[in-house]
Enzyme design. Structure first.
Site, short mmCIF file in Angstrom:
data_model
loop_
_atom_site.label_atom_id
_atom_site.label_comp_id
_atom_site.label_asym_id
_atom_site.label_seq_id
_atom_site.Cartn_x
_atom_site.Cartn_y
_atom_site.Cartn_z
N ASP A 14 0.83 -1.21 0.00
CA ASP A 14 0.00 0.00 0.00
C ASP A 14 0.86 1.26 0.00
O ASP A 14 1.98 1.26 0.51
CB ASP A 14 -0.92 -0.03 1.23
CG ASP A 14 -2.10 0.91 1.08
OD1 ASP A 14 -2.37 1.38 -0.04
OD2 ASP A 14 -2.76 1.20 2.11
N ASN A 16 1.34 3.48 -2.90
CA ASN A 16 1.92 3.95 -4.17
C ASN A 16 1.45 5.36 -4.50
O ASN A 16 2.23 6.20 -4.96
CB ASN A 16 1.51 3.03 -5.33
CG ASN A 16 2.10 1.64 -5.22
OD1 ASN A 16 2.93 1.38 -4.35
ND2 ASN A 16 1.67 0.74 -6.10
N THR A 60 -10.84 -6.70 -5.26
CA THR A 60 -12.17 -6.64 -5.88
C THR A 60 -12.76 -5.24 -5.72
O THR A 60 -13.66 -4.85 -6.47
CB THR A 60 -13.13 -7.68 -5.25
OG1 THR A 60 -13.02 -7.63 -3.82
CG2 THR A 60 -12.83 -9.09 -5.71
N ASN A 62 -10.82 -2.45 -5.87
CA ASN A 62 -10.02 -1.48 -6.62
C ASN A 62 -10.65 -1.07 -7.96
O ASN A 62 -10.23 -0.09 -8.57
CB ASN A 62 -8.59 -1.98 -6.83
CG ASN A 62 -7.74 -1.95 -5.58
OD1 ASN A 62 -6.84 -2.78 -5.39
ND2 ASN A 62 -7.99 -1.01 -4.67
N SER A 186 -8.39 -4.85 4.75
CA SER A 186 -8.91 -4.52 3.41
C SER A 186 -9.29 -5.76 2.59
O SER A 186 -8.94 -5.87 1.41
CB SER A 186 -7.90 -3.65 2.64
OG SER A 186 -7.61 -2.47 3.33
C1 IPE Z 1 -5.40 -2.80 -0.51
O1 IPE Z 1 -5.06 -1.48 -0.63
C2 IPE Z 1 -5.42 -3.44 -1.88
C3 IPE Z 1 -4.11 -3.64 -2.49
C4 IPE Z 1 -2.94 -3.37 -1.93
C5 IPE Z 1 -4.13 -4.23 -3.82
P1 IPE Z 1 -6.16 -0.33 -0.80
O2 IPE Z 1 -5.42 0.96 -0.87
O3 IPE Z 1 -7.06 -0.66 -1.91
O4 IPE Z 1 -6.98 -0.45 0.58
P2 IPE Z 1 -7.81 0.62 1.38
O5 IPE Z 1 -8.79 1.23 0.42
O6 IPE Z 1 -6.85 1.62 1.92
O7 IPE Z 1 -8.48 -0.15 2.49
C1 IPE Z 2 -1.31 0.31 -3.53
O1 IPE Z 2 -1.15 1.69 -3.50
C2 IPE Z 2 -1.50 -0.23 -4.93
C3 IPE Z 2 -2.86 -0.73 -5.21
C4 IPE Z 2 -3.87 -0.77 -4.38
C5 IPE Z 2 -3.09 -1.23 -6.56
P1 IPE Z 2 -2.39 2.67 -3.52
O2 IPE Z 2 -2.74 2.97 -4.94
O3 IPE Z 2 -3.51 2.15 -2.70
O4 IPE Z 2 -1.76 3.97 -2.85
P2 IPE Z 2 -2.45 4.93 -1.80
O5 IPE Z 2 -2.98 4.08 -0.69
O6 IPE Z 2 -3.53 5.65 -2.52
O7 IPE Z 2 -1.34 5.82 -1.35
MG MG Z 3 -4.06 2.35 -0.74
#
Ligand code: IPE
Ligand code: IPE
Ligand code: MG
Length: 230
Positions: A14, A16, A60, A62, A186
């Site tokens: 998490d 990115n 699921t 995302n 999550s």
């Molecule tokens: C969890 O991260 C899903 C992945 C790392 C693929 P999210 O960024 O989607 O989770 P939430 O929304 O913060 O719970």
């Molecule tokens: C994790 O990073 C990657 C995926 C869930 C695909 P995020 O895209 O959730 O990054 P933040 O949480 O918005 O910083």
């Molecule tokens: Mg995230």
């Protein structure tokens, strides 16, 4: 002190987007850097003798993100699968997936199928991608498979249930890592993490690599696992 290495590590990658925002970059650039962190992490796990690495790659939930972000993620995934296949073969990395992969774009789906087949005899590490993965969705799909197979209620045990999961045959992860400081599951591996040790780190995923893996392992080694006993 001898460091014990888990057989299976699962990671919620998490942060990115926040990594990119901190640098005034686009979220997709954060995901691109995230791919490099994945490669560093697989290499580090290989060196340590970890046998299974499960990475939460696309949930699921995302799909709720913008169309641009979702298609950029799918493109990055497809590109990485093609680019790193030779590396997988050279290093003995076996690709596997959990999640409803059939519902991914057809091109990605086909690539995954090809990689699973090509790497099936590799035996150094199982590189398990959670794609279009949701813990609840996995449980529901597993129940459907069980019902379709005609499993009777009095035949159902935890072992039978487990054999219908996407992760059938894999040991449960001893260690679950989440980057970016969030302390939630999550919808990741709801069944499999019942006794996993949870290590949460403040760093964003694109900064992850061998040093942070060592830190997580150190933390894990300081835990006393009791499994409900005394
Ligand atoms: C969890 O991260 C899903 C992945 C790392 C693929 P999210 O960024 O989607 O989770 P939430 O929304 O913060 O719970
Ligand atoms: C994790 O990073 C990657 C995926 C869930 C695909 P995020 O895209 O959730 O990054 P933040 O949480 O918005 O910083
Ligand atoms: Mg995230």
């Amino acid at each position: 002190m001898e460091i014990s290495v888990p057989k299976h590590i699962a990671i919620i990658m998490d942060g990115n987007g926040r990594w990119a925002a901190e640098r005034g970059l686009d979220r997709v650039q954060g995901h691109t850097e995230g791919v490099s962190a994945v490669l560093r992490t697989v290499d580090a796990c290989l060196k340590k003798g970890v046998k299974y690495l499960t990475l939460y790659t696309f949930s699921t939930e995302n799909w709720k993100r913008s169309e641009e972000e979702v298609s950029a993620l799918m493109m990055l995934l497809g590109e990485a699968l093609t680019k790193y296949l030779p590396d997988f073969m050279e290093k003995g990395i076996k690709l596997s997936t959990v999640g409803d992969v059939q519902a991914l774009p057809e091109q990605v789906c086909r690539k995954l199928e090809h990689l699973r087949e090509t790497t099936k005899d590799n035996d150094q590490i199982v590189f398990n991608l959670a794609l279009n993965y949701g813990g609840r969705d996995e449980l529901v799909r597993s129940c459907r498979r069980m019902m379709d197979a005609g499993v009777k209620s009095d035949e159902l045990t935890e072992e039978v249930f487990e054999s219908y999961l996407d992760s059938a045959g894999m040991p449960d992860p001893e260690l679950l890592i989440r980057t970016s400081g969030e302390m939630r599951i999550s919808n990741f591996l709801l069944w499999q993490i019942s006794y996993s040790e949870f290590v949460c780190m403040p760093e964003f995923w694109p900064d992850f690599g061998p040093e942070l893996l060592d830190k997580a392992l150190e933390d894990f080694n300081g835990r006393q696992r009791r499994f409900g006993g005394r």
